[in-house]
Design a protein around this motif. Structure first.
Motif, short mmCIF file in Angstrom:
data_model
loop_
_atom_site.label_atom_id
_atom_site.label_comp_id
_atom_site.label_asym_id
_atom_site.label_seq_id
_atom_site.Cartn_x
_atom_site.Cartn_y
_atom_site.Cartn_z
N UNK A 1 0.83 -1.37 0.11
CA UNK A 1 0.03 0.03 0.04
C UNK A 1 0.83 1.36 0.01
N UNK A 2 0.79 1.90 -0.91
CA UNK A 2 1.56 3.30 -1.11
C UNK A 2 0.82 4.51 -0.85
N UNK A 3 1.34 5.18 0.33
CA UNK A 3 0.68 6.52 0.68
C UNK A 3 1.27 7.69 -0.05
N UNK A 4 1.07 7.99 -1.28
CA UNK A 4 1.54 8.86 -2.15
C UNK A 4 1.81 10.16 -1.51
N UNK A 5 0.74 10.52 -0.78
CA UNK A 5 0.78 12.07 -0.11
C UNK A 5 0.31 11.68 1.19
N UNK A 6 0.80 12.21 2.28
CA UNK A 6 0.15 12.04 3.66
C UNK A 6 0.14 13.53 4.22
N UNK A 7 -1.23 13.96 4.81
CA UNK A 7 -1.22 15.20 5.28
C UNK A 7 -1.68 15.10 6.91
N UNK A 8 -0.79 15.67 7.64
CA UNK A 8 -1.07 15.10 9.30
C UNK A 8 -1.59 16.51 9.81
N UNK A 9 -2.30 16.44 10.99
CA UNK A 9 -2.93 17.55 11.54
C UNK A 9 -1.99 17.65 12.80
N UNK A 10 -0.61 17.78 12.71
CA UNK A 10 0.31 17.89 13.80
C UNK A 10 0.70 16.54 14.19
N UNK A 11 1.62 16.58 14.89
CA UNK A 11 2.48 15.34 15.72
C UNK A 11 1.33 14.09 16.19
N UNK A 12 0.35 14.63 16.84
CA UNK A 12 -0.50 13.90 17.57
C UNK A 12 -1.28 12.96 16.74
N UNK A 13 -1.46 13.28 15.35
CA UNK A 13 -2.02 12.53 14.34
C UNK A 13 -1.33 11.39 13.76
N UNK A 14 -0.01 11.34 14.15
CA UNK A 14 0.95 10.30 13.63
C UNK A 14 0.46 8.87 13.74
N UNK A 15 0.08 8.74 15.23
CA UNK A 15 -0.21 7.33 15.57
C UNK A 15 -1.43 6.86 14.82
N UNK A 16 -2.35 7.51 14.77
CA UNK A 16 -3.66 7.29 14.45
C UNK A 16 -3.38 6.95 12.83
N UNK A 17 -3.06 7.88 12.00
CA UNK A 17 -2.81 7.75 10.66
C UNK A 17 -2.04 6.49 10.36
N UNK A 18 -1.07 6.17 11.17
CA UNK A 18 -0.20 4.87 11.05
C UNK A 18 -1.13 3.70 11.11
N UNK A 19 -1.96 3.85 12.01
CA UNK A 19 -2.95 2.55 12.37
C UNK A 19 -3.78 2.34 11.45
N UNK A 20 -4.58 3.54 10.84
CA UNK A 20 -5.30 3.56 9.77
C UNK A 20 -4.57 3.05 8.39
N UNK A 21 -3.59 3.21 8.06
CA UNK A 21 -2.78 2.59 6.85
C UNK A 21 -2.54 1.44 7.19
N UNK A 22 -2.35 0.83 8.24
CA UNK A 22 -1.68 -0.69 8.44
C UNK A 22 -3.08 -1.52 8.34
N UNK A 23 -4.31 -1.03 9.11
CA UNK A 23 -5.50 -1.77 8.98
C UNK A 23 -5.97 -1.84 7.41
N UNK A 24 -6.02 -0.71 6.83
CA UNK A 24 -6.25 -0.86 5.29
C UNK A 24 -5.47 -1.71 4.53
N UNK A 25 -4.31 -1.53 4.73
CA UNK A 25 -3.37 -2.35 3.96
C UNK A 25 -3.62 -4.05 4.24
N UNK A 26 -3.93 -4.38 5.56
CA UNK A 26 -4.18 -5.73 5.92
C UNK A 26 -5.53 -5.98 5.14
N UNK A 27 -6.64 -5.17 5.08
CA UNK A 27 -8.02 -5.47 4.60
C UNK A 27 -7.60 -5.85 3.18
N UNK A 28 -6.95 -5.19 2.47
CA UNK A 28 -6.79 -5.28 1.00
C UNK A 28 -5.56 -6.25 0.72
N UNK A 29 -5.18 -7.02 1.62
CA UNK A 29 -3.96 -8.03 1.45
C UNK A 29 -2.80 -7.38 1.09
#
Length: 400
Positions: free
Chosen positions: A345-373
């Motif tokens: 899964x390639x994140x071509x562009x990531x926009x974050x609402x500050x440092x506190x968003x890092x963990x949530x965005x990473x979690x969302x990316x990994x869960x989505x990647x797992x879902x689409x194998x």
């Protein structure tokens, strides 16, 4: 001028946000037993779209609420009819024009009679209908059973997207009129059938007048939104403002005031009865998710500007082709423009609402990647360069 009733209660902006999140299935434990069909009934409409990046939008909608539901399970839930007690198999859903082209619960068929009548009375169309084509399509469906436009004789005259064949013009017109219905997509093609054969007999009628139809859709929109302005409620099923005005007082929704909104609002009384509590979803959202359909509402509730840029020329895109908002903790905390390359899964562009968003965005990316194998996630660009290293480090930890 219409005199508006006095609000029954005043909500804070946070109250309204939490009510909206619960109404859309993102706050509190979802009813997993009801599954995808439960999500459809709860939302009242799931938008269809041709774009497929991680998956098509109608697959992303239940994924965002339920988690990793198998994609084949999603398709089956929408389109596979079920038989109970020896009765003939009947569809759970049909496709029609609501907010856009949407999957709708089949029990709502009677409430779109007002729209079918409006289409029948439409004085002109973008496509010319050849003589005899309409009757031929109906005759062929009656004789041969459910068919795609290709099976009916061809969907297009040329490769141009809107250069429809006479057959396609005829069957789409029959669909809008309600003589034909789509209760299945096969390889993304609509499968057309006669409504008299596909829609359960108790539902197959246009007996409800326009006011009763719109009253029902206004009530459904209010329930699905939790709380909304006149414009929010009208947009949900693409009603006109005056249609909402004519029925909202009798819809069962109650007038409320929301601090900071600056406009009259209406709420589902059931949503007001208990405070929203429970688990917040962390997930990527389809740009076509009903939580963020209405741009002004999204800005008002989340302070987040949402725009699909797929149809914007590439040099003018700000966030990417299919930028997916990231929902976490009841807030929209960033965007990801995804792609797939093999098992990555390639994140071509990531926009974050500050440092506190890092963990949530990473979690969302990994869960989505797992879902689409996908077994890996690669980040290409982070709008805030100083957050790139923390994000890749968080991803590495989650991927193991």
């Amino acid at each position: 001028m219409t005199t508006l009733p006095r609000p029954t209660t005043t909500l804070t902006a946070d109250d309204a946000r939490r009510i909206a999140l619960r109404a859309q299935g993102f706050l509190g434990a979802p009813d997993r037993r009801a599954g995808v069909r439960g999500v459809l009934r709860h939302l009242g409409a799931v938008q269809l779209d041709t774009i497929s990046v991680l998956a098509r939008s109608h697959e992303l909608i239940p994924y965002a609420r339920l988690g990793a539901v198998g994609r084949a399970t999603v398709e089956s839930a929408y389109w596979k009819p079920a038989s109970t007690g020896g009765a003939p198999a009947r569809p759970h859903a049909f496709e029609y024009w609501s907010h856009a082209a949407c999957i709708l619960p089949v029990e709502e068929w009677p409430h779109f009679a007002f729209r079918r009548r409006a289409y029948r009375g439409r004085p002109h169309w973008n496509h010319q209908l050849p003589d005899g084509a309409y009757d031929q399509v109906i005759k062929q469906l009656r004789t041969e059973g459910p068919l795609t436009a290709t099976e009916l004789g061809g969907a297009k005259k040329t490769s141009d997207w809107w250069d429809w064949s006479g057959t396609k013009v005829a069957v789409e017109r029959a669909l809008m009129y309600g003589e034909v219905v789509c209760v299945e997509r096969r390889g993304w093609k609509r499968v057309y059938d006669l409504a008299e054969r596909a829609i359960p007999g108790a539902l197959l009628h246009d007996e409800l007048d326009d006011a009763e139809c719109t009253r029902r859709l206004v009530r459904l929109a209010g329930e699905s939104l939790g709380v909304g302005t006149r414009a929010d409620i009208a947009d949900y099923h693409r009603l006109k403002g005056e249609q909402v005005d004519a029925v909202i007082a009798d819809s069962g929704l109650v007038p409320v005031e929301v601090e900071g909104w600056g406009k009259p609002a209406w709420a589902d009384p059931v949503a007001l009865a208990t405070p929203p509590r429970g688990r917040h979803r962390t997930t990527l959202l389809s740009p076509f998710d009903s939580l963020i359909w209405e741009r002004a509402r999204t800005e008002r509730i989340f302070g987040f500007t949402h725009r699909l840029e797929a149809y914007v020329p590439k040099p003018k895109r700000v966030y990417g082709y299919f930028a997916m908002p990231v929902l976490a903790g009841g807030l929209l905390v960033g965007r990801v423009d995804p792609a797939r390359e093999g098992s990555t899964l390639v994140a071509r562009q990531v926009t974050l609402d500050g440092p506190k968003a890092v963990t949530a965005v990473a979690q969302a990316l990994v869960e989505a990647a797992t879902w689409v194998n996908c077994t890996d996630v690669r980040v290409e660009r982070v709008d805030a360069p100083e957050l790139r290293e923390p994000l890749t480090r968080e991803l590495a930890g989650l991927l193991g």
